[in-house]
Design a protein around this motif. Structure first.
Motif, PDB file in Angstrom:
ATOM      1  N   MET A 143      12.559  -9.268  -2.821  1.00 22.58           N
ATOM      2  CA  MET A 143      12.410 -10.657  -3.268  1.00 22.58           C
ATOM      3  C   MET A 143      11.327 -10.793  -4.327  1.00 22.58           C
ATOM      4  N   CYS A 144      10.608  -9.708  -4.592  1.00 26.01           N
ATOM      5  CA  CYS A 144       9.489  -9.749  -5.537  1.00 26.01           C
ATOM      6  C   CYS A 144       9.933  -9.282  -6.920  1.00 26.01           C
ATOM      7  N   ASN A 145       9.347  -9.893  -7.940  1.00 28.12           N
ATOM      8  CA  ASN A 145       9.594  -9.447  -9.313  1.00 28.12           C
ATOM      9  C   ASN A 145       8.830  -8.164  -9.630  1.00 28.12           C
ATOM     10  N   TYR A 146       7.656  -8.051  -9.026  1.00 29.48           N
ATOM     11  CA  TYR A 146       6.799  -6.886  -9.273  1.00 29.48           C
ATOM     12  C   TYR A 146       6.066  -6.501  -7.985  1.00 29.48           C
ATOM     13  N   ILE A 147       5.604  -5.252  -7.955  1.00 29.16           N
ATOM     14  CA  ILE A 147       4.788  -4.748  -6.853  1.00 29.16           C
ATOM     15  C   ILE A 147       3.448  -4.281  -7.409  1.00 29.16           C
ATOM     16  N   VAL A 148       2.383  -4.548  -6.666  1.00 28.53           N
ATOM     17  CA  VAL A 148       1.049  -4.081  -7.037  1.00 28.53           C
ATOM     18  C   VAL A 148       0.446  -3.333  -5.854  1.00 28.53           C
ATOM     19  N   SER A 149      -0.166  -2.184  -6.120  1.00 25.77           N
ATOM     20  CA  SER A 149      -0.893  -1.434  -5.098  1.00 25.77           C
ATOM     21  C   SER A 149      -2.360  -1.353  -5.509  1.00 25.77           C
ATOM     22  N   ILE A 150      -3.239  -1.558  -4.548  1.00 22.49           N
ATOM     23  CA  ILE A 150      -4.679  -1.457  -4.821  1.00 22.49           C
ATOM     24  C   ILE A 150      -5.116  -0.016  -4.561  1.00 22.49           C
ATOM     25  N   PRO A 151      -5.644   0.670  -5.557  1.00 24.02           N
ATOM     26  CA  PRO A 151      -6.052   2.066  -5.375  1.00 24.02           C
ATOM     27  C   PRO A 151      -7.167   2.183  -4.334  1.00 24.02           C
ATOM     28  N   THR A 152      -7.065   3.215  -3.503  1.00 24.99           N
ATOM     29  CA  THR A 152      -8.104   3.502  -2.512  1.00 24.99           C
ATOM     30  C   THR A 152      -8.376   5.009  -2.509  1.00 24.99           C
TER      31      THR A 152
ATOM     32  N   GLN B 147      -0.146  -4.148   9.886  1.00 22.71           N
ATOM     33  CA  GLN B 147       0.224  -2.793  10.296  1.00 22.71           C
ATOM     34  C   GLN B 147       1.296  -2.173   9.398  1.00 22.71           C
ATOM     35  N   SER B 148       2.322  -2.959   9.095  1.00 20.16           N
ATOM     36  CA  SER B 148       3.494  -2.390   8.420  1.00 20.16           C
ATOM     37  C   SER B 148       3.680  -2.864   6.989  1.00 20.16           C
ATOM     38  N   GLY B 149       2.905  -3.831   6.538  1.00 21.66           N
ATOM     39  CA  GLY B 149       3.044  -4.338   5.172  1.00 21.66           C
ATOM     40  C   GLY B 149       4.343  -5.106   4.980  1.00 21.66           C
ATOM     41  N   LEU B 150       4.804  -5.184   3.757  1.00 20.31           N
ATOM     42  CA  LEU B 150       6.058  -5.868   3.447  1.00 20.31           C
ATOM     43  C   LEU B 150       7.230  -4.925   3.689  1.00 20.31           C
ATOM     44  N   THR B 151       8.309  -5.470   4.250  1.00 18.09           N
ATOM     45  CA  THR B 151       9.503  -4.660   4.467  1.00 18.09           C
ATOM     46  C   THR B 151      10.217  -4.432   3.139  1.00 18.09           C
ATOM     47  N   ASN B 152      11.165  -3.500   3.130  1.00 17.62           N
ATOM     48  CA  ASN B 152      11.928  -3.242   1.909  1.00 17.62           C
ATOM     49  C   ASN B 152      12.687  -4.481   1.456  1.00 17.62           C
ATOM     50  N   ASN B 153      13.251  -5.234   2.409  1.00 17.34           N
ATOM     51  CA  ASN B 153      13.982  -6.455   2.058  1.00 17.34           C
ATOM     52  C   ASN B 153      13.047  -7.506   1.470  1.00 17.34           C
ATOM     53  N   GLU B 154      11.838  -7.591   1.985  1.00 20.76           N
ATOM     54  CA  GLU B 154      10.862  -8.551   1.454  1.00 20.76           C
ATOM     55  C   GLU B 154      10.423  -8.153   0.055  1.00 20.76           C
ATOM     56  N   LEU B 155      10.271  -6.850  -0.176  1.00 21.05           N
ATOM     57  CA  LEU B 155       9.890  -6.384  -1.507  1.00 21.05           C
ATOM     58  C   LEU B 155      10.983  -6.663  -2.534  1.00 21.05           C
TER      59      LEU B 155
ATOM     60  N   ALA C 266       0.818  -1.212   0.000  1.00 18.96           N
ATOM     61  CA  ALA C 266       0.000   0.000   0.000  1.00 18.96           C
ATOM     62  C   ALA C 266       0.845   1.252   0.000  1.00 18.96           C
ATOM     63  N   ARG C 267       2.099   1.117   0.483  1.00 19.14           N
ATOM     64  CA  ARG C 267       2.961   2.298   0.610  1.00 19.14           C
ATOM     65  C   ARG C 267       3.825   2.485  -0.630  1.00 19.14           C
ATOM     66  N   SER C 268       3.991   3.735  -1.029  1.00 20.01           N
ATOM     67  CA  SER C 268       4.912   4.024  -2.129  1.00 20.01           C
ATOM     68  C   SER C 268       6.324   4.083  -1.587  1.00 20.01           C
ATOM     69  N   ARG C 269       7.267   3.521  -2.310  1.00 22.71           N
ATOM     70  CA  ARG C 269       8.644   3.495  -1.869  1.00 22.71           C
ATOM     71  C   ARG C 269       9.545   4.041  -2.957  1.00 22.71           C
ATOM     72  N   LYS C 270      10.624   4.646  -2.535  1.00 26.65           N
ATOM     73  CA  LYS C 270      11.587   5.168  -3.494  1.00 26.65           C
ATOM     74  C   LYS C 270      12.477   4.030  -3.967  1.00 26.65           C
ATOM     75  N   SER C 271      11.993   3.265  -4.909  1.00 21.60           N
ATOM     76  CA  SER C 271      12.764   2.151  -5.445  1.00 21.60           C
ATOM     77  C   SER C 271      12.403   1.965  -6.906  1.00 21.60           C
ATOM     78  N   ASN C 272      13.206   1.178  -7.583  1.00 24.81           N
ATOM     79  CA  ASN C 272      12.976   0.937  -9.004  1.00 24.81           C
ATOM     80  C   ASN C 272      12.315  -0.414  -9.262  1.00 24.81           C
ATOM     81  N   ILE C 273      11.775  -1.035  -8.220  1.00 24.56           N
ATOM     82  CA  ILE C 273      11.089  -2.307  -8.412  1.00 24.56           C
ATOM     83  C   ILE C 273       9.890  -2.076  -9.329  1.00 24.56           C
TER      84      ILE C 273
END
Length: 238
Positions: free
Chosen positions: A126-135, A116-124, A81-88
Protein backbone atom coordinates in the motif's frame (compact mmCIF):
# COMPACT_ATOMS: atom_id res chain seq x y z
CA UNK A 1 2.78 22.44 13.02
CA UNK A 2 3.03 20.43 9.79
CA UNK A 3 -0.61 19.67 9.13
CA UNK A 4 -0.05 17.59 6.00
CA UNK A 5 1.99 14.84 7.70
CA UNK A 6 0.07 11.93 9.25
CA UNK A 7 2.04 9.52 11.43
CA UNK A 8 0.41 6.08 11.27
CA UNK A 9 1.14 3.32 13.79
CA UNK A 10 -0.10 -0.15 12.80
CA UNK A 11 -1.00 -2.85 15.36
CA UNK A 12 1.02 -1.25 18.15
CA UNK A 13 1.46 -3.71 21.04
CA UNK A 14 2.76 -1.46 23.83
CA UNK A 15 0.78 1.67 24.79
CA UNK A 16 3.94 3.31 26.10
CA UNK A 17 5.26 3.45 22.55
CA UNK A 18 2.15 5.36 21.49
CA UNK A 19 2.73 7.93 24.20
CA UNK A 20 6.43 8.23 23.40
CA UNK A 21 5.55 8.65 19.73
CA UNK A 22 3.22 11.54 20.59
CA UNK A 23 6.06 13.25 22.47
CA UNK A 24 8.51 12.63 19.63
CA UNK A 25 6.06 14.15 17.17
CA UNK A 26 5.12 17.28 19.09
CA UNK A 27 8.70 18.28 19.87
CA UNK A 28 9.30 18.41 16.12
CA UNK A 29 6.10 20.17 15.09
CA UNK A 30 3.97 17.18 14.04
CA UNK A 31 0.46 16.79 15.39
CA UNK A 32 -1.47 14.23 13.32
CA UNK A 33 -1.46 10.66 14.64
CA UNK A 34 -3.45 7.68 13.36
CA UNK A 35 -3.63 4.34 15.16
CA UNK A 36 -4.57 1.15 13.33
CA UNK A 37 -5.83 -1.57 15.69
CA UNK A 38 -3.69 -0.69 18.73
CA UNK A 39 -3.72 -3.48 21.32
CA UNK A 40 -4.26 -1.07 24.24
CA UNK A 41 -5.67 2.41 23.69
CA UNK A 42 -6.69 4.66 25.37
CA UNK A 43 -4.19 3.86 28.09
CA UNK A 44 -2.85 5.53 31.21
CA UNK A 45 0.61 4.29 30.24
CA UNK A 46 0.36 6.03 26.90
CA UNK A 47 -0.70 9.27 28.59
CA UNK A 48 2.17 9.01 31.09
CA UNK A 49 4.75 8.46 28.36
CA UNK A 50 3.37 11.38 26.33
CA UNK A 51 4.59 13.75 29.09
CA UNK A 52 2.39 16.75 28.41
CA UNK A 53 1.57 15.83 24.81
CA UNK A 54 -1.77 14.22 25.60
CA UNK A 55 -3.45 16.52 23.05
CA UNK A 56 -1.84 14.41 20.31
CA UNK A 57 -3.36 11.28 21.88
CA UNK A 58 -6.77 12.89 22.38
CA UNK A 59 -6.93 13.88 18.71
CA UNK A 60 -5.54 10.57 17.40
CA UNK A 61 -7.69 8.87 14.77
CA UNK A 62 -8.48 5.19 15.31
CA UNK A 63 -8.88 2.96 12.25
CA UNK A 64 -9.73 -0.70 11.79
CA UNK A 65 -7.40 -1.05 8.80
CA UNK A 66 -4.41 0.61 7.19
CA UNK A 67 -6.52 1.15 4.07
CA UNK A 68 -8.87 3.42 6.03
CA UNK A 69 -6.05 5.26 7.79
CA UNK A 70 -4.33 6.29 4.54
CA UNK A 71 -7.40 6.61 2.30
CA UNK A 72 -7.10 10.38 1.71
CA UNK A 73 -3.30 10.51 1.38
CA UNK A 74 -1.59 11.27 -1.92
CA UNK A 75 1.75 9.88 -0.73
CA UNK A 76 2.31 6.88 1.57
CA UNK A 77 5.77 5.99 2.89
CA UNK A 78 6.39 2.87 4.98
CA UNK A 79 9.29 2.43 7.38
CA UNK A 80 10.70 -1.09 7.40
CA UNK A 81 13.75 -2.55 9.10
CA UNK A 82 13.68 -5.81 7.16
CA UNK A 83 14.89 -6.20 3.60
CA UNK A 84 12.37 -7.86 1.33
CA UNK A 85 12.61 -9.37 -2.10
CA UNK A 86 10.34 -6.88 -3.82
CA UNK A 87 10.54 -4.07 -6.32
CA UNK A 88 8.88 -1.47 -4.10
CA UNK A 89 11.00 1.69 -4.52
CA UNK A 90 13.20 2.47 -1.52
CA UNK A 91 14.51 5.83 -0.36
CA UNK A 92 17.26 6.99 1.95
CA UNK A 93 16.25 9.45 4.64
CA UNK A 94 17.70 12.39 2.71
CA UNK A 95 15.87 11.31 -0.45
CA UNK A 96 12.66 11.09 1.57
CA UNK A 97 13.11 14.62 2.90
CA UNK A 98 13.55 15.97 -0.64
CA UNK A 99 10.43 14.10 -1.76
CA UNK A 100 8.34 15.44 1.14
CA UNK A 101 9.19 18.99 0.13
CA UNK A 102 7.72 18.32 -3.30
CA UNK A 103 4.52 17.02 -1.69
CA UNK A 104 4.19 19.92 0.73
CA UNK A 105 0.70 20.76 -0.59
CA UNK A 106 -0.51 17.16 -0.42
CA UNK A 107 -1.57 14.79 2.34
CA UNK A 108 1.20 12.39 3.37
CA UNK A 109 1.11 9.29 5.56
CA UNK A 110 4.27 7.99 7.22
CA UNK A 111 3.60 4.42 8.32
CA UNK A 112 5.27 2.36 11.07
CA UNK A 113 4.45 -1.29 11.77
CA UNK A 114 4.16 -3.48 14.83
CA UNK A 115 7.11 -3.44 17.25
CA UNK A 116 7.91 -7.14 16.76
CA UNK A 117 7.09 -7.86 13.13
CA UNK A 118 6.98 -4.46 11.42
CA UNK A 119 4.77 -3.94 8.37
CA UNK A 120 3.47 -7.01 6.57
CA UNK A 121 4.12 -7.54 2.87
CA UNK A 122 0.50 -6.63 2.08
CA UNK A 123 0.81 -3.41 4.10
CA UNK A 124 4.02 -2.50 2.30
CA UNK A 125 2.22 -2.93 -1.03
CA UNK A 126 0.00 0.00 0.00
CA UNK A 127 3.07 2.24 0.22
CA UNK A 128 4.56 4.28 -2.61
CA UNK A 129 8.02 4.03 -1.08
CA UNK A 130 9.91 2.21 1.68
CA UNK A 131 12.51 3.75 3.99
CA UNK A 132 14.92 1.87 6.28
CA UNK A 133 16.86 3.58 9.05
CA UNK A 134 20.49 2.38 9.04
CA UNK A 135 21.71 0.76 12.25
CA UNK A 136 24.90 -0.93 13.41
CA UNK A 137 25.14 -4.58 12.33
CA UNK A 138 25.79 -5.73 15.90
CA UNK A 139 22.29 -4.68 17.01
CA UNK A 140 19.66 -3.68 14.47
CA UNK A 141 16.51 -3.48 16.62
CA UNK A 142 15.27 0.12 16.81
CA UNK A 143 12.48 1.09 19.20
CA UNK A 144 9.26 2.22 17.50
CA UNK A 145 9.12 5.67 19.10
CA UNK A 146 12.85 6.12 18.45
CA UNK A 147 12.23 5.47 14.75
CA UNK A 148 9.45 8.07 14.77
CA UNK A 149 11.76 10.49 16.60
CA UNK A 150 14.49 10.07 13.98
CA UNK A 151 12.04 10.72 11.15
CA UNK A 152 10.47 13.69 12.96
CA UNK A 153 13.87 15.27 13.65
CA UNK A 154 15.01 14.84 10.04
CA UNK A 155 11.75 16.34 8.81
CA UNK A 156 12.00 19.28 11.22
CA UNK A 157 15.57 20.03 10.18
CA UNK A 158 14.79 19.74 6.47
CA UNK A 159 12.10 22.38 6.87
CA UNK A 160 14.56 24.87 8.29
CA UNK A 161 15.64 25.35 4.67
CA UNK A 162 13.22 27.18 2.40
CA UNK A 163 14.61 25.62 -0.77
CA UNK A 164 12.12 23.14 -2.22
CA UNK A 165 10.59 22.05 -5.47
CA UNK A 166 6.90 21.91 -4.56
CA UNK A 167 4.49 20.20 -6.91
CA UNK A 168 2.17 22.52 -8.80
CA UNK A 169 -0.91 23.27 -6.67
CA UNK A 170 -3.08 22.80 -9.74
CA UNK A 171 -1.86 19.20 -9.99
CA UNK A 172 -4.33 17.63 -7.58
CA UNK A 173 -3.08 14.13 -6.96
CA UNK A 174 -5.49 11.27 -6.44
CA UNK A 175 -5.86 10.00 -2.86
CA UNK A 176 -4.83 6.47 -1.97
CA UNK A 177 -8.43 5.24 -1.80
CA UNK A 178 -9.04 6.27 -5.43
CA UNK A 179 -5.81 4.63 -6.56
CA UNK A 180 -6.74 1.44 -4.70
CA UNK A 181 -10.09 1.38 -6.49
CA UNK A 182 -8.31 1.74 -9.83
CA UNK A 183 -5.88 -1.07 -8.97
CA UNK A 184 -8.74 -3.36 -7.90
CA UNK A 185 -10.63 -2.66 -11.12
CA UNK A 186 -7.53 -3.25 -13.23
CA UNK A 187 -6.89 -6.58 -11.50
CA UNK A 188 -10.54 -7.51 -12.04
CA UNK A 189 -10.14 -6.89 -15.78
CA UNK A 190 -7.05 -9.08 -15.87
CA UNK A 191 -9.01 -11.86 -14.18
CA UNK A 192 -11.77 -11.48 -16.78
CA UNK A 193 -9.20 -11.75 -19.57
CA UNK A 194 -7.70 -14.82 -17.88
CA UNK A 195 -4.32 -13.13 -17.57
CA UNK A 196 -4.01 -14.14 -13.91
CA UNK A 197 -3.62 -17.76 -12.90
CA UNK A 198 -3.11 -19.55 -9.60
CA UNK A 199 0.57 -19.92 -10.47
CA UNK A 200 1.33 -16.27 -11.25
CA UNK A 201 -1.33 -14.53 -9.15
CA UNK A 202 0.86 -13.33 -6.26
CA UNK A 203 3.70 -12.01 -8.40
CA UNK A 204 1.42 -10.25 -10.91
CA UNK A 205 -0.74 -8.59 -8.25
CA UNK A 206 2.37 -7.45 -6.38
CA UNK A 207 3.86 -5.96 -9.54
CA UNK A 208 0.60 -4.20 -10.42
CA UNK A 209 0.53 -2.52 -7.01
CA UNK A 210 4.15 -1.45 -7.34
CA UNK A 211 3.69 -0.06 -10.87
CA UNK A 212 0.55 1.89 -10.00
CA UNK A 213 2.02 3.22 -6.74
CA UNK A 214 5.01 4.58 -8.64
CA UNK A 215 2.72 6.75 -10.77
CA UNK A 216 1.60 10.19 -9.61
CA UNK A 217 -1.99 9.86 -10.76
CA UNK A 218 -4.17 12.97 -10.64
CA UNK A 219 -7.85 12.60 -9.80
CA UNK A 220 -8.77 13.32 -13.42
CA UNK A 221 -6.40 10.61 -14.65
CA UNK A 222 -7.86 8.03 -12.26
CA UNK A 223 -11.37 8.88 -13.43
CA UNK A 224 -10.25 8.61 -17.06
CA UNK A 225 -8.76 5.15 -16.57
CA UNK A 226 -11.77 3.99 -14.58
CA UNK A 227 -13.97 5.10 -17.48
CA UNK A 228 -11.83 3.11 -19.91
CA UNK A 229 -12.02 0.02 -17.69
CA UNK A 230 -15.81 0.35 -17.52
CA UNK A 231 -15.96 0.39 -21.34
CA UNK A 232 -13.70 -2.67 -21.52
CA UNK A 233 -15.91 -4.55 -19.05
CA UNK A 234 -18.99 -3.78 -21.13
CA UNK A 235 -17.21 -4.97 -24.29
CA UNK A 236 -16.19 -8.22 -22.62
CA UNK A 237 -19.78 -8.97 -21.59
CA UNK A 238 -21.09 -8.57 -25.16
Amino acid sequence: MSSNINIVLVNTSHPGNIGSTARAMKTMGLNKLSLVNPKYFPSEQATAQAVGCSDILNDALLSSSLTNAISDSQLVVGFSARSRKSNIPSLSMSELMNLLKKYKNNKISIVFGNEQSGLTNNELLMCNYIVSIPTDDSYTSLNLSAAVQIFSYEYFMSNQSNSSNILDKSEKLAPTLSKKHLIDEFISIMHSLEMISIKNRNSIIQNIHIIFNKTKFTENEVNLYLGIITKIKKAIKK
